[in-house]
Design a protein around this motif. Sequence first.
Motif, PDB file in Angstrom:
ATOM      1  N   LEU A   1     107.289 114.268  72.427  1.00  0.00           N
ATOM      2  CA  LEU A   1     105.838 113.408  72.406  1.00  0.00           C
ATOM      3  C   LEU A   1     105.034 114.179  71.194  1.00  0.00           C
ATOM      4  CD1 LEU A   1     104.994 113.102  76.151  1.00  0.00           C
ATOM      5  CD2 LEU A   1     106.002 111.573  74.559  1.00  0.00           C
ATOM      6  N   ARG A   2     103.849 113.233  70.704  1.00  0.00           N
ATOM      7  CA  ARG A   2     103.428 113.594  69.598  1.00  0.00           C
ATOM      8  C   ARG A   2     101.906 113.345  70.001  1.00  0.00           C
ATOM      9  NH1 ARG A   2     106.240 109.205  66.276  1.00  0.00           N
ATOM     10  NH2 ARG A   2     106.154 108.406  68.151  1.00  0.00           N
ATOM     11  N   MET A   3     101.093 114.289  69.742  1.00  0.00           N
ATOM     12  CA  MET A   3      99.726 114.092  70.267  1.00  0.00           C
ATOM     13  C   MET A   3      98.857 114.178  69.027  1.00  0.00           C
ATOM     14  SD  MET A   3      96.987 116.401  72.837  1.00  0.00           S
ATOM     15  CE  MET A   3      98.164 115.692  74.244  1.00  0.00           C
ATOM     16  N   VAL A   4      98.227 112.968  68.741  1.00  0.00           N
ATOM     17  CA  VAL A   4      97.372 113.015  67.572  1.00  0.00           C
ATOM     18  C   VAL A   4      95.821 113.588  67.894  1.00  0.00           C
ATOM     19  CG1 VAL A   4      96.346 110.643  68.170  1.00  0.00           C
ATOM     20  CG2 VAL A   4      96.570 111.503  65.936  1.00  0.00           C
TER      21      VAL A   4
ATOM     22  N   ALA B   1      95.916 122.687  74.312  1.00  0.00           N
ATOM     23  CA  ALA B   1      96.183 123.134  75.640  1.00  0.00           C
ATOM     24  C   ALA B   1      97.142 122.212  76.213  1.00  0.00           C
ATOM     25  CB  ALA B   1      95.160 123.593  76.365  1.00  0.00           C
ATOM     26  N   VAL B   2      96.879 120.922  76.325  1.00  0.00           N
ATOM     27  CA  VAL B   2      97.572 120.007  76.870  1.00  0.00           C
ATOM     28  C   VAL B   2      98.916 119.858  76.028  1.00  0.00           C
ATOM     29  CG1 VAL B   2      97.839 117.646  77.662  1.00  0.00           C
ATOM     30  CG2 VAL B   2      95.782 118.740  78.337  1.00  0.00           C
ATOM     31  N   ALA B   3      98.741 120.032  74.968  1.00  0.00           N
ATOM     32  CA  ALA B   3      99.948 119.332  74.108  1.00  0.00           C
ATOM     33  C   ALA B   3     101.041 120.631  74.166  1.00  0.00           C
ATOM     34  CB  ALA B   3      99.479 119.337  72.785  1.00  0.00           C
ATOM     35  N   GLU B   4     100.422 121.966  74.296  1.00  0.00           N
ATOM     36  CA  GLU B   4     101.243 123.240  74.354  1.00  0.00           C
ATOM     37  C   GLU B   4     102.058 122.982  75.904  1.00  0.00           C
ATOM     38  OE1 GLU B   4      98.808 126.522  74.428  1.00  0.00           O
ATOM     39  OE2 GLU B   4      98.628 126.563  72.273  1.00  0.00           O
ATOM     40  N   GLN B   5     101.425 122.527  76.826  1.00  0.00           N
ATOM     41  CA  GLN B   5     101.952 122.305  78.242  1.00  0.00           C
ATOM     42  C   GLN B   5     103.193 121.383  78.280  1.00  0.00           C
ATOM     43  OE1 GLN B   5     101.243 123.962  81.433  1.00  0.00           O
ATOM     44  NE2 GLN B   5     100.197 125.302  80.166  1.00  0.00           N
ATOM     45  N   LEU B   6     102.807 120.183  77.351  1.00  0.00           N
ATOM     46  CA  LEU B   6     103.786 118.856  77.396  1.00  0.00           C
ATOM     47  C   LEU B   6     104.918 119.270  76.439  1.00  0.00           C
ATOM     48  CD1 LEU B   6     101.499 115.878  76.981  1.00  0.00           C
ATOM     49  CD2 LEU B   6     103.134 116.501  79.012  1.00  0.00           C
ATOM     50  N   GLY B   7     104.707 120.484  75.587  1.00  0.00           N
ATOM     51  CA  GLY B   7     105.676 120.643  74.187  1.00  0.00           C
ATOM     52  C   GLY B   7     105.674 119.412  73.203  1.00  0.00           C
ATOM     53  N   ALA B   8     104.344 119.091  73.139  1.00  0.00           N
ATOM     54  CA  ALA B   8     104.220 118.045  72.340  1.00  0.00           C
ATOM     55  C   ALA B   8     103.877 118.454  70.821  1.00  0.00           C
ATOM     56  CB  ALA B   8     102.903 117.124  72.709  1.00  0.00           C
ATOM     57  N   GLU B   9     104.044 117.611  70.129  1.00  0.00           N
ATOM     58  CA  GLU B   9     103.828 117.994  68.419  1.00  0.00           C
ATOM     59  C   GLU B   9     102.473 117.496  68.074  1.00  0.00           C
ATOM     60  OE1 GLU B   9     104.996 116.432  64.096  1.00  0.00           O
ATOM     61  OE2 GLU B   9     106.275 115.868  65.742  1.00  0.00           O
ATOM     62  N   LEU B  10     101.640 118.288  67.556  1.00  0.00           N
ATOM     63  CA  LEU B  10     100.268 118.095  67.001  1.00  0.00           C
ATOM     64  C   LEU B  10     100.261 117.170  65.754  1.00  0.00           C
ATOM     65  CD1 LEU B  10      98.348 121.052  67.918  1.00  0.00           C
ATOM     66  CD2 LEU B  10      98.323 118.891  69.436  1.00  0.00           C
ATOM     67  N   VAL B  11      99.684 115.997  65.830  1.00  0.00           N
ATOM     68  CA  VAL B  11      99.593 115.201  64.575  1.00  0.00           C
ATOM     69  C   VAL B  11      98.238 114.925  63.948  1.00  0.00           C
ATOM     70  CG1 VAL B  11     100.230 112.961  63.569  1.00  0.00           C
ATOM     71  CG2 VAL B  11     101.612 114.049  65.484  1.00  0.00           C
ATOM     72  N   PRO B  12      97.659 116.025  63.214  1.00  0.00           N
ATOM     73  CA  PRO B  12      96.382 115.821  62.678  1.00  0.00           C
ATOM     74  C   PRO B  12      95.932 114.337  62.016  1.00  0.00           C
ATOM     75  CG  PRO B  12      97.373 117.696  62.250  1.00  0.00           C
ATOM     76  CD  PRO B  12      98.467 116.869  62.533  1.00  0.00           C
TER      77      PRO B  12
ATOM     78  N   LEU C   1     101.126 101.961  66.457  1.00  0.00           N
ATOM     79  CA  LEU C   1     102.102 101.840  65.549  1.00  0.00           C
ATOM     80  C   LEU C   1     103.027 102.909  65.565  1.00  0.00           C
ATOM     81  CD1 LEU C   1      99.391 101.713  62.578  1.00  0.00           C
ATOM     82  CD2 LEU C   1     100.737  99.666  63.391  1.00  0.00           C
ATOM     83  N   GLY C   2     103.424 103.606  66.805  1.00  0.00           N
ATOM     84  CA  GLY C   2     104.548 104.513  66.906  1.00  0.00           C
ATOM     85  C   GLY C   2     104.487 105.846  65.906  1.00  0.00           C
ATOM     86  N   GLN C   3     103.195 106.067  65.579  1.00  0.00           N
ATOM     87  CA  GLN C   3     103.011 107.386  64.878  1.00  0.00           C
ATOM     88  C   GLN C   3     102.723 108.579  65.587  1.00  0.00           C
ATOM     89  OE1 GLN C   3      99.858 106.079  62.263  1.00  0.00           O
ATOM     90  NE2 GLN C   3     101.156 104.962  60.903  1.00  0.00           N
ATOM     91  N   ALA C   4     102.369 108.142  67.164  1.00  0.00           N
ATOM     92  CA  ALA C   4     102.000 109.417  68.152  1.00  0.00           C
ATOM     93  C   ALA C   4     101.884 108.523  69.318  1.00  0.00           C
ATOM     94  CB  ALA C   4     100.528 109.655  67.691  1.00  0.00           C
ATOM     95  N   ASP C   5     102.116 109.286  70.470  1.00  0.00           N
ATOM     96  CA  ASP C   5     102.074 108.829  71.853  1.00  0.00           C
ATOM     97  C   ASP C   5     100.943 109.182  72.587  1.00  0.00           C
ATOM     98  OD1 ASP C   5     105.024 108.266  71.060  1.00  0.00           O
ATOM     99  OD2 ASP C   5     105.120 110.659  70.973  1.00  0.00           O
ATOM    100  N   ILE C   6      99.936 109.991  72.420  1.00  0.00           N
ATOM    101  CA  ILE C   6      99.041 110.365  73.170  1.00  0.00           C
ATOM    102  C   ILE C   6      97.814 110.721  72.379  1.00  0.00           C
ATOM    103  CG2 ILE C   6      98.004 112.091  74.960  1.00  0.00           C
ATOM    104  CD1 ILE C   6     101.008 112.696  75.261  1.00  0.00           C
ATOM    105  N   TYR C   7      96.596 110.028  72.504  1.00  0.00           N
ATOM    106  CA  TYR C   7      95.381 110.451  72.111  1.00  0.00           C
ATOM    107  C   TYR C   7      94.307 110.949  72.775  1.00  0.00           C
ATOM    108  CZ  TYR C   7      90.748 109.557  69.217  1.00  0.00           C
ATOM    109  OH  TYR C   7      89.812 109.948  68.868  1.00  0.00           O
TER     110      TYR C   7
END
Length: 248
Positions: free
Chosen positions: A136-139, A151-162, A175-181
């Motif tokens: 997953l990707r978190m913007v 912190a949530v992204a670390e728990q999920l193993g999600a990639e951070l998208v600045p 648009l499919g560039q991220a999954d969580i905001y």
Amino acid sequence: MTDGDLAAHLAEVAGRILLEVRGSALFSAKALGRAGDQTANQFLCHALREVRGEDGLLSEEEKDSADRLAMSRVWIVDPVDGTREYGEERSDWAVHVGLAIDGQPSIGAVALPGLDGGTVLRSDQPRDLPPAPDKLRMVVSRTRPAAEAVAVAEQLGAELVPMGSAGAKAMAVILGQADIYLHSGGQYEWDSMAPVAVALAHGLHCSRIDGSPLVYNQSDVYLPDLLICRKEHAQQVLALIAKVSEAA
């Protein structure tokens, strides 16, 4: 013109105006942000008063009036969401035009004029969402990512998208560039109303970070946090937010 057509038309035209102002090459980055905000705001507010004069209006760049609180239909606009990105000639800024009906985010259009050819995402014309990836990707904010989101992204193993503006971040999920905001750093109604209307129409989960609903046209327009994600990820993300908040 339907409310959906109007919202999309206004957002698209305001975006073109902003590109023209930027293309004039007359302003420094800081002055460009002010000039763009004020120019787009004048267009949006004059147009809405002309064609929807019986509705209420709330704009980031306009003096607020308590008259809107007694109205069922209130347009909520952000002429330039991501003024810094606009001034720096980046692509991750947006124009928000939304209509709240009885406090609910009912109609929305978000223009992304900085993208090639410009893009307008609409609540009345939802697209098919791309499939979610395995990772997953978190913007998050490109300048000040919220501690809870990291912190949530670390728990999920999600990639951070600045990324820059709130509208650009919300639309990135569509648009499919991220999954969580996930945002907890402070916002106002105009920052999220139109994006939330568009995201809801695309079947996404939208709420405060405690899971409560997002309600608009309030006397206090500060709406500090939100979560936009696919519905299948919502409960896990909300549970992790609660866990992170307790630990803090």
